[in-house]
Write a protein that holds these residues in place. Structure first.
Motif, PDB file in Angstrom:
ATOM      1  N   GLU A 284      45.838  54.452  53.454  1.00 13.77           N
ATOM      2  CA  GLU A 284      46.067  55.780  52.850  1.00 13.77           C
ATOM      3  C   GLU A 284      45.029  56.097  51.775  1.00 13.77           C
ATOM      4  O   GLU A 284      45.346  56.642  50.715  1.00 13.77           O
ATOM      5  N   ILE A 285      43.794  55.738  52.069  1.00 13.85           N
ATOM      6  CA  ILE A 285      42.675  56.031  51.171  1.00 13.85           C
ATOM      7  C   ILE A 285      41.913  57.227  51.730  1.00 13.85           C
ATOM      8  O   ILE A 285      41.507  57.223  52.906  1.00 13.85           O
ATOM      9  N   ILE A 286      41.737  58.250  50.934  1.00 13.60           N
ATOM     10  CA  ILE A 286      40.987  59.436  51.363  1.00 13.60           C
ATOM     11  C   ILE A 286      39.557  59.006  51.695  1.00 13.60           C
ATOM     12  O   ILE A 286      38.890  58.355  50.881  1.00 13.60           O
ATOM     13  N   THR A 287      39.112  59.369  52.894  1.00 11.56           N
ATOM     14  CA  THR A 287      37.799  58.910  53.349  1.00 11.56           C
ATOM     15  C   THR A 287      36.864  60.076  53.634  1.00 11.56           C
ATOM     16  O   THR A 287      37.198  60.976  54.412  1.00 11.56           O
ATOM     17  N   ILE A 288      35.713  60.034  52.997  1.00 16.68           N
ATOM     18  CA  ILE A 288      34.655  61.021  53.237  1.00 16.68           C
ATOM     19  C   ILE A 288      33.585  60.356  54.089  1.00 16.68           C
ATOM     20  O   ILE A 288      33.105  59.275  53.758  1.00 16.68           O
ATOM     21  N   ILE A 289      33.229  60.977  55.205  1.00 17.91           N
ATOM     22  CA  ILE A 289      32.168  60.461  56.067  1.00 17.91           C
ATOM     23  C   ILE A 289      30.849  61.072  55.616  1.00 17.91           C
ATOM     24  O   ILE A 289      30.640  62.280  55.751  1.00 17.91           O
ATOM     25  N   ALA A 290      29.980  60.252  55.052  1.00 24.02           N
ATOM     26  CA  ALA A 290      28.668  60.729  54.620  1.00 24.02           C
ATOM     27  C   ALA A 290      27.654  60.400  55.713  1.00 24.02           C
ATOM     28  O   ALA A 290      27.264  59.238  55.883  1.00 24.02           O
ATOM     29  N   ALA A 291      27.282  61.417  56.486  1.00 22.84           N
ATOM     30  CA  ALA A 291      26.291  61.229  57.557  1.00 22.84           C
ATOM     31  C   ALA A 291      24.907  61.303  56.937  1.00 22.84           C
ATOM     32  O   ALA A 291      24.387  62.396  56.678  1.00 22.84           O
ATOM     33  N   ASN A 292      24.317  60.148  56.698  1.00 21.63           N
ATOM     34  CA  ASN A 292      23.043  60.072  55.996  1.00 21.63           C
ATOM     35  C   ASN A 292      21.858  60.203  56.961  1.00 21.63           C
ATOM     36  O   ASN A 292      22.016  60.135  58.174  1.00 21.63           O
ATOM     37  N   LYS A 293      20.676  60.395  56.392  1.00 19.61           N
ATOM     38  CA  LYS A 293      19.407  60.494  57.127  1.00 19.61           C
ATOM     39  C   LYS A 293      19.350  61.729  58.023  1.00 19.61           C
ATOM     40  O   LYS A 293      18.641  61.744  59.030  1.00 19.61           O
TER      41      LYS A 293
ATOM     42  N   GLU B 215      39.086  54.319  41.368  1.00 22.26           N
ATOM     43  CA  GLU B 215      37.897  53.708  41.961  1.00 22.26           C
ATOM     44  C   GLU B 215      37.474  54.450  43.223  1.00 22.26           C
ATOM     45  O   GLU B 215      38.313  54.908  44.004  1.00 22.26           O
ATOM     46  N   VAL B 216      36.174  54.559  43.398  1.00 28.16           N
ATOM     47  CA  VAL B 216      35.589  55.100  44.628  1.00 28.16           C
ATOM     48  C   VAL B 216      34.713  53.999  45.222  1.00 28.16           C
ATOM     49  O   VAL B 216      33.861  53.445  44.520  1.00 28.16           O
ATOM     50  N   VAL B 217      34.946  53.659  46.488  1.00 31.72           N
ATOM     51  CA  VAL B 217      34.133  52.628  47.135  1.00 31.72           C
ATOM     52  C   VAL B 217      33.202  53.257  48.160  1.00 31.72           C
ATOM     53  O   VAL B 217      33.555  54.221  48.843  1.00 31.72           O
ATOM     54  N   PHE B 218      31.994  52.720  48.242  1.00 35.85           N
ATOM     55  CA  PHE B 218      31.022  53.132  49.247  1.00 35.85           C
ATOM     56  C   PHE B 218      30.918  52.010  50.275  1.00 35.85           C
ATOM     57  O   PHE B 218      30.610  50.867  49.920  1.00 35.85           O
ATOM     58  N   VAL B 219      31.205  52.329  51.524  1.00 35.76           N
ATOM     59  CA  VAL B 219      31.207  51.321  52.582  1.00 35.76           C
ATOM     60  C   VAL B 219      30.361  51.801  53.756  1.00 35.76           C
ATOM     61  O   VAL B 219      30.117  53.000  53.916  1.00 35.76           O
ATOM     62  N   GLY B 220      29.937  50.865  54.587  1.00 29.98           N
ATOM     63  CA  GLY B 220      29.163  51.230  55.766  1.00 29.98           C
ATOM     64  C   GLY B 220      28.317  50.082  56.262  1.00 29.98           C
ATOM     65  O   GLY B 220      28.258  49.013  55.631  1.00 29.98           O
ATOM     66  N   ARG B 221      27.662  50.300  57.390  1.00 25.19           N
ATOM     67  CA  ARG B 221      26.783  49.289  57.962  1.00 25.19           C
ATOM     68  C   ARG B 221      25.613  48.981  57.032  1.00 25.19           C
ATOM     69  O   ARG B 221      25.301  49.763  56.131  1.00 25.19           O
TER      70      ARG B 221
ATOM     71  N   MET C 236      40.975  55.333  45.189  1.00 23.46           N
ATOM     72  CA  MET C 236      41.471  56.655  45.558  1.00 23.46           C
ATOM     73  C   MET C 236      40.655  57.284  46.693  1.00 23.46           C
ATOM     74  O   MET C 236      41.175  58.046  47.495  1.00 23.46           O
ATOM     75  N   ILE C 237      39.359  56.969  46.721  1.00 25.84           N
ATOM     76  CA  ILE C 237      38.463  57.581  47.706  1.00 25.84           C
ATOM     77  C   ILE C 237      37.504  56.524  48.240  1.00 25.84           C
ATOM     78  O   ILE C 237      37.020  55.677  47.489  1.00 25.84           O
ATOM     79  N   ALA C 238      37.235  56.596  49.543  1.00 26.45           N
ATOM     80  CA  ALA C 238      36.193  55.770  50.148  1.00 26.45           C
ATOM     81  C   ALA C 238      35.148  56.709  50.741  1.00 26.45           C
ATOM     82  O   ALA C 238      35.492  57.695  51.397  1.00 26.45           O
ATOM     83  N   VAL C 239      33.896  56.418  50.471  1.00 27.02           N
ATOM     84  CA  VAL C 239      32.799  57.158  51.092  1.00 27.02           C
ATOM     85  C   VAL C 239      32.224  56.240  52.163  1.00 27.02           C
ATOM     86  O   VAL C 239      31.612  55.215  51.847  1.00 27.02           O
ATOM     87  N   GLN C 240      32.468  56.588  53.429  1.00 27.58           N
ATOM     88  CA  GLN C 240      31.955  55.779  54.538  1.00 27.58           C
ATOM     89  C   GLN C 240      30.614  56.357  54.969  1.00 27.58           C
ATOM     90  O   GLN C 240      30.545  57.447  55.533  1.00 27.58           O
ATOM     91  N   VAL C 241      29.560  55.624  54.693  1.00 23.74           N
ATOM     92  CA  VAL C 241      28.203  56.098  54.972  1.00 23.74           C
ATOM     93  C   VAL C 241      27.792  55.630  56.368  1.00 23.74           C
ATOM     94  O   VAL C 241      27.921  54.453  56.704  1.00 23.74           O
ATOM     95  N   ILE C 242      27.302  56.569  57.176  1.00 25.36           N
ATOM     96  CA  ILE C 242      26.815  56.229  58.509  1.00 25.36           C
ATOM     97  C   ILE C 242      25.370  56.709  58.652  1.00 25.36           C
ATOM     98  O   ILE C 242      24.927  57.593  57.915  1.00 25.36           O
ATOM     99  N   ASP C 243      24.663  56.110  59.584  1.00 24.99           N
ATOM    100  CA  ASP C 243      23.308  56.557  59.923  1.00 24.99           C
ATOM    101  C   ASP C 243      23.479  57.698  60.916  1.00 24.99           C
ATOM    102  O   ASP C 243      23.699  57.475  62.108  1.00 24.99           O
TER     103      ASP C 243
END
Length: 243
Positions: free
Chosen positions: A164-173, A45-51, A126-133
Motif C-alpha cells: 500500500e505504498i503510493i508508486t510513481i513510475i518515472a520513465a527516464n531517458k 520517507e520516499v524511496v527510489f527503486v529500479g533496475r 509513503m511514496i516509492a518512485v520506481q525508475v525505469i529505462d
C-alpha cells in the motif's frame, strides 16, 4: 664475550597505533549514534527503486541538488543511500538486475535486501518512485516474457502495491525517444504494468507516470506528481526540499 647492547627504544609507535584505534572506535560509535538519532526522527520517507543503470542517482541529484553517488557501471550503488531532511528521508535503493562484476548470488541478495528494507520501514515509506529505462522497458519486458519469466520490475511494482505504498513510475531517458513516439511508448508501459486506459491514452490510465530525462534536466513531471501527493498528505512543507 660481551652481551649485545639492550635497546631502550621508546614504544611510541605501538602506543600511537593503539590510540588511533581507540579514536576510530569512538568516532564510529558517534557516527552510528548520529545516524540512529536521524532515523528515529524520520516520519516520512520516499524511496527510489529500479533496475541498475536506469538513472536513479542522477535523477535524485537533479531533484534535490544533493550529491548522490553515481556511476556509469551498472551496480555501483550496492547499499541504500540516505538523504536526510529533518523528519523527511529520501532513500536511493541499490539497483537490481544485472550488475557488472557482481555475482548472481550477490545480485539476489541485493534484491532480497530491498524487499526486507521496504517491509521493515513500510510504516514510514509513503511514496516509492520506481525508475525505469523508458526506451528499453518494453524490450526488456518482452525478453523476460520470451523466457516465461515475470519481469522483476513487475514483481516489484506488485509488491509496492501490496504494501500500500503510493508508486510513481518515472520513465527516464525519454530524451532518446522521438516526440511523435512518446505517447505510444507510454501507452505500452502502463499496459505492461496492468493499468487500464480504456479508450484514452496513458494519461487516462490512473497510473502516476512521469516521463523524465535526468541527464537532460527535465524532471518537472516527477516534481509535479510528488508535490501533488505531498499536498494530499498535508505535507506542503516538503516542497522546499526540491529544486
Amino acid at each position: 664475550m660481551t652481551n649485545p647492547p639492550v635497546s631502550h627504544k621508546p614504544k611510541h609507535g605501538i602506543k600511537r597505533k593503539k590510540n588511533l584505534a581507540k579514536l576510530k572506535t569512538r568516532q564510529k560509535a558517534k557516527a552510528i549514534e548520529k545516524i540512529e538519532k536521524k532515523n528515529d526522527a524520520v516520519t516520512f520517507e520516499v524511496v527510489f527503486v529500479g533496475r541498475s543503470n536506469v538513472g536513479k542517482s542522477t535523477l535524485l541529484k537533479n531533484l534535490t541538488g544533493r550529491n548522490v553517488r553515481t556511476g556509469k557501471r551498472p551496480g555501483v550503488t550496492l547499499k541504500p543511500t540516505h538523504l536526510y531532511f529533518d523528519d523527511f528521508l529520501i532513500t536511493d535503493m541499490p539497483g537490481f538486475g544485472f550488475m557488472s562484476g557482481v555475482t548472481k548470488e550477490k545480485s539476489d541478495d541485493v534484491k532480497d535486501n530491498i524487499v526486507h528494507y521496504i517491509e521493515e520501514h513500510a510504516d514510514r515509506i509513503m511514496i516509492a518512485v520506481q525508475v525505469i529505462d523508458g526506451p528499453a522497458f518494453v524490450e526488456i519486458t518482452e525478453r523476460w516474457d520470451s523466457r516465461d519469466e515475470i519481469p522483476i520490475d513487475l514483481e516489484l511494482h506488485d509488491f509496492l502495491e501490496e504494501m500500500e505504498i503510493i508508486t510513481i513510475i518515472a520513465a527516464n531517458k525519454m530524451d532518446r525517444v522521438k516526440d511523435d513516439e512518446k505517447d505510444d511508448l507510454l501507452n505500452d508501459v502502463v499496459g505492461i504494468f496492468g493499468y487500464d486506459r480504456g479508450e484514452g491514452t496513458w494519461k487516462e490510465s490512473g497510473a502516476l507516470v512521469a516521463p523524465v530525462s535526468a541527464r537532460g534536466g527535465d524532471i518537472r513531471p516527477l516534481i509535479s506528481h510528488l508535490k501533488n501527493e505531498f499536498h494530499k498528505m498535508k505535507r506542503d512543507d516538503l516542497f522546499k526540499h526540491f529544486k
